[in-house]
Design a protein around this motif. Structure first.
Motif, PDB file in Angstrom:
ATOM      1  N   ARG A 152       5.552  -5.351   9.042  1.00  0.00           N
ATOM      2  CA  ARG A 152       4.326  -5.339   9.846  1.00  0.00           C
ATOM      3  C   ARG A 152       3.309  -4.348   9.288  1.00  0.00           C
ATOM      4  NH1 ARG A 152       7.591  -5.660  15.575  1.00  0.00           N
ATOM      5  NH2 ARG A 152       8.049  -7.899  15.478  1.00  0.00           N
ATOM      6  N   GLU A 153       3.807  -3.191   8.829  1.00  0.00           N
ATOM      7  CA  GLU A 153       2.899  -2.218   8.222  1.00  0.00           C
ATOM      8  C   GLU A 153       2.269  -2.787   6.954  1.00  0.00           C
ATOM      9  OE1 GLU A 153       5.344   1.201   7.643  1.00  0.00           O
ATOM     10  OE2 GLU A 153       4.995   1.999   9.653  1.00  0.00           O
ATOM     11  N   GLU A 154       3.086  -3.452   6.144  1.00  0.00           N
ATOM     12  CA  GLU A 154       2.574  -4.079   4.924  1.00  0.00           C
ATOM     13  C   GLU A 154       1.573  -5.176   5.273  1.00  0.00           C
ATOM     14  OE1 GLU A 154       2.414  -4.440   0.741  1.00  0.00           O
ATOM     15  OE2 GLU A 154       3.460  -2.962   1.978  1.00  0.00           O
ATOM     16  N   THR A 155       1.864  -5.907   6.347  1.00  0.00           N
ATOM     17  CA  THR A 155       0.960  -6.963   6.789  1.00  0.00           C
ATOM     18  C   THR A 155      -0.387  -6.401   7.215  1.00  0.00           C
ATOM     19  OG1 THR A 155       2.792  -8.367   7.538  1.00  0.00           O
ATOM     20  CG2 THR A 155       0.631  -8.809   8.484  1.00  0.00           C
ATOM     21  N   LEU A 156      -0.365  -5.284   7.945  1.00  0.00           N
ATOM     22  CA  LEU A 156      -1.619  -4.647   8.369  1.00  0.00           C
ATOM     23  C   LEU A 156      -2.433  -4.177   7.166  1.00  0.00           C
ATOM     24  CD1 LEU A 156      -0.412  -2.594  11.481  1.00  0.00           C
ATOM     25  CD2 LEU A 156      -1.902  -4.612  11.479  1.00  0.00           C
ATOM     26  N   ARG A 157      -1.737  -3.628   6.152  1.00  0.00           N
ATOM     27  CA  ARG A 157      -2.438  -3.225   4.931  1.00  0.00           C
ATOM     28  C   ARG A 157      -3.069  -4.438   4.258  1.00  0.00           C
ATOM     29  NH1 ARG A 157       1.707   0.759   4.483  1.00  0.00           N
ATOM     30  NH2 ARG A 157       3.122  -0.700   3.460  1.00  0.00           N
ATOM     31  N   ASN A 158      -2.303  -5.543   4.232  1.00  0.00           N
ATOM     32  CA  ASN A 158      -2.814  -6.772   3.614  1.00  0.00           C
ATOM     33  C   ASN A 158      -4.050  -7.281   4.345  1.00  0.00           C
ATOM     34  OD1 ASN A 158      -0.618  -6.604   1.922  1.00  0.00           O
ATOM     35  ND2 ASN A 158       0.598  -8.126   3.018  1.00  0.00           N
ATOM     36  N   ILE A 159      -3.997  -7.231   5.674  1.00  0.00           N
ATOM     37  CA  ILE A 159      -5.129  -7.693   6.474  1.00  0.00           C
ATOM     38  C   ILE A 159      -6.357  -6.836   6.194  1.00  0.00           C
ATOM     39  CG2 ILE A 159      -6.011  -7.870   8.842  1.00  0.00           C
ATOM     40  CD1 ILE A 159      -3.116  -8.593   9.677  1.00  0.00           C
ATOM     41  N   SER A 160      -6.127  -5.526   6.092  1.00  0.00           N
ATOM     42  CA  SER A 160      -7.233  -4.608   5.809  1.00  0.00           C
ATOM     43  C   SER A 160      -7.881  -4.937   4.469  1.00  0.00           C
ATOM     44  CB  SER A 160      -6.715  -3.169   5.809  1.00  0.00           C
ATOM     45  OG  SER A 160      -7.730  -2.270   5.434  1.00  0.00           O
ATOM     46  N   TRP A 161      -7.024  -5.161   3.450  1.00  0.00           N
ATOM     47  CA  TRP A 161      -7.547  -5.500   2.122  1.00  0.00           C
ATOM     48  C   TRP A 161      -8.327  -6.805   2.158  1.00  0.00           C
ATOM     49  CZ3 TRP A 161      -2.181  -4.435  -0.480  1.00  0.00           C
ATOM     50  CH2 TRP A 161      -2.055  -3.055  -0.692  1.00  0.00           C
ATOM     51  N   GLU A 162      -7.780  -7.793   2.851  1.00  0.00           N
ATOM     52  CA  GLU A 162      -8.432  -9.105   2.899  1.00  0.00           C
ATOM     53  C   GLU A 162      -9.778  -9.014   3.609  1.00  0.00           C
ATOM     54  OE1 GLU A 162      -7.157 -12.703   2.663  1.00  0.00           O
ATOM     55  OE2 GLU A 162      -4.993 -12.446   2.540  1.00  0.00           O
ATOM     56  N   LEU A 163      -9.812  -8.293   4.732  1.00  0.00           N
ATOM     57  CA  LEU A 163     -11.058  -8.174   5.480  1.00  0.00           C
ATOM     58  C   LEU A 163     -12.135  -7.469   4.656  1.00  0.00           C
ATOM     59  CD1 LEU A 163      -9.731  -7.239   9.039  1.00  0.00           C
ATOM     60  CD2 LEU A 163     -10.835  -9.386   8.362  1.00  0.00           C
ATOM     61  N   HIS A 164     -11.709  -6.454   3.902  1.00  0.00           N
ATOM     62  CA  HIS A 164     -12.689  -5.674   3.128  1.00  0.00           C
ATOM     63  C   HIS A 164     -13.047  -6.341   1.804  1.00  0.00           C
ATOM     64  CE1 HIS A 164     -14.028  -2.513   0.307  1.00  0.00           C
ATOM     65  NE2 HIS A 164     -14.651  -2.020   1.373  1.00  0.00           N
ATOM     66  N   ASP A 165     -12.011  -6.726   1.052  1.00  0.00           N
ATOM     67  CA  ASP A 165     -12.240  -7.188  -0.324  1.00  0.00           C
ATOM     68  C   ASP A 165     -12.551  -8.675  -0.446  1.00  0.00           C
ATOM     69  OD1 ASP A 165     -11.651  -4.626  -1.043  1.00  0.00           O
ATOM     70  OD2 ASP A 165      -9.615  -5.035  -1.695  1.00  0.00           O
ATOM     71  N   ASN A 166     -12.239  -9.429   0.574  1.00  0.00           N
ATOM     72  CA  ASN A 166     -12.411 -10.873   0.435  1.00  0.00           C
ATOM     73  C   ASN A 166     -13.385 -11.419   1.484  1.00  0.00           C
ATOM     74  OD1 ASN A 166     -11.984 -13.442  -0.606  1.00  0.00           O
ATOM     75  ND2 ASN A 166     -10.246 -13.835   0.720  1.00  0.00           N
ATOM     76  N   ILE A 167     -12.955 -11.407   2.726  1.00  0.00           N
ATOM     77  CA  ILE A 167     -13.786 -11.987   3.784  1.00  0.00           C
ATOM     78  C   ILE A 167     -15.066 -11.184   3.974  1.00  0.00           C
ATOM     79  CG2 ILE A 167     -13.869 -12.571   6.241  1.00  0.00           C
ATOM     80  CD1 ILE A 167     -10.814 -13.044   6.045  1.00  0.00           C
TER      81      ILE A 167
END
Length: 264
Positions: A59-74
């Motif tokens: 879940r922690e890794e997932t939250l990091r992934n979401i953060s990266w996606e929101l910032h770097d992609n979306i």
């Protein structure tokens, strides 16, 4: 008469000795049984604790992934859409580009929603969960990643899937953060008796006999996780030729740890 009494006495003594021996044996059996039950409960408790810790890490890794996606992609896509809208105010012909960018943003959000769902891994097969990770790496351009797999023969227990997924996730993280690799290839192969997962990157690699490096990339941690489900985890690497992991898990009706309860 005297002989009869002697015989009765001897028989009584023998009977008492047999009874005492039976009681002693039964007592030893009960102690051993209780000891085994205690060991089993301790093993189950240790396994459940490991599962809980693994879920938290995922879940922690997932939250990091979401953060990266929101910032770097979306985030970048929406910023681009905003710029395109401003341009389209003076040139309506550019509205089509705005539509395309927003459509792409929505597609990325749908992909991201699969990661946000806390029950995503439980509702997906192991191969689907790994594929989501591979797609994310490509989407964020972390690395050029591929996955190949044959049809799943055996449905794995939820807890087994969680452990295997976390082991692979650790390997993927090492690849992206430390290997300087440009490609990552994953193969998931199911046969009648086992599942074999092989992943390899083309990074800088390392000396596989260097214990400091092995500890640094968490090999012992991956192998210890594998032991929880009786899976074999082997890591091979060579300087300049990349690093590979091979995980082998034999199907069984019952693991050494209790796998009957559903993951919370």
């Amino acid at each position: 008469m005297e002989q009869q009494e002697t015989a009765i006495l001897i028989a009584s003594i023998v009977l008492v000795v047999i009874i005492i021996l039976l009681i002693a044996l039964f007592s030893i059996f009960q102690k051993r049984k209780n000891s085994l039950l205690l060991q089993q409960k301790e093993a189950e408790k240790k396994f459940e604790t490991a599962i809980a810790e693994t879920q938290i890490e995922i879940r922690e890794e997932t939250l990091r992934n979401i953060s990266w996606e929101l910032h770097d992609n979306i985030g970048q896509l929406l910023t681009l859409a905003k710029i395109q809208v401003n341009i389209a105010q003076d040139d309506p012909g550019k509205l089509e580009e705005v539509t395309e960018t927003i459509t792409k943003s929505l597609t990325e959000l749908r992909s991201l929603s699969k990661l946000i769902n806390p029950d995503a891994l439980k509702s997906l097969s192991l191969t689907e969960a790994i594929t989501l990770e591979i797609e994310r790496f490509n989407r964020l351009q972390f690395i050029k990643a591929t996955i190949t797999s044959n049809e799943e023969i055996e449905i794995l227990d939820d807890k087994v899937e969680i452990i295997i997924f976390r082991i692979l996730q650790e390997f993927f993280t090492n690849t992206i953060k430390h290997s300087k690799a440009s490609t990552l290839d994953v193969n998931v192969n199911y046969d009648e008796e086992k599942i074999i997962i092989h992943a390899k990157d083309d990074g800088v690699g390392f000396d596989s006999t260097d214990m400091t490096t092995r500890q640094g990339i968490g090999l012992s941690n991956m192998q210890n996780r594998g032991k929880l489900i009786d899976a074999n985890v082997a890591l091979t690497s060579e300087k300049g030729k990349g690093t590979a992991i091979t995980l082998t898990y034999h199907y069984k009706k019952e693991s050494s740890a209790t796998l009957d309860d559903e993951v919370d």
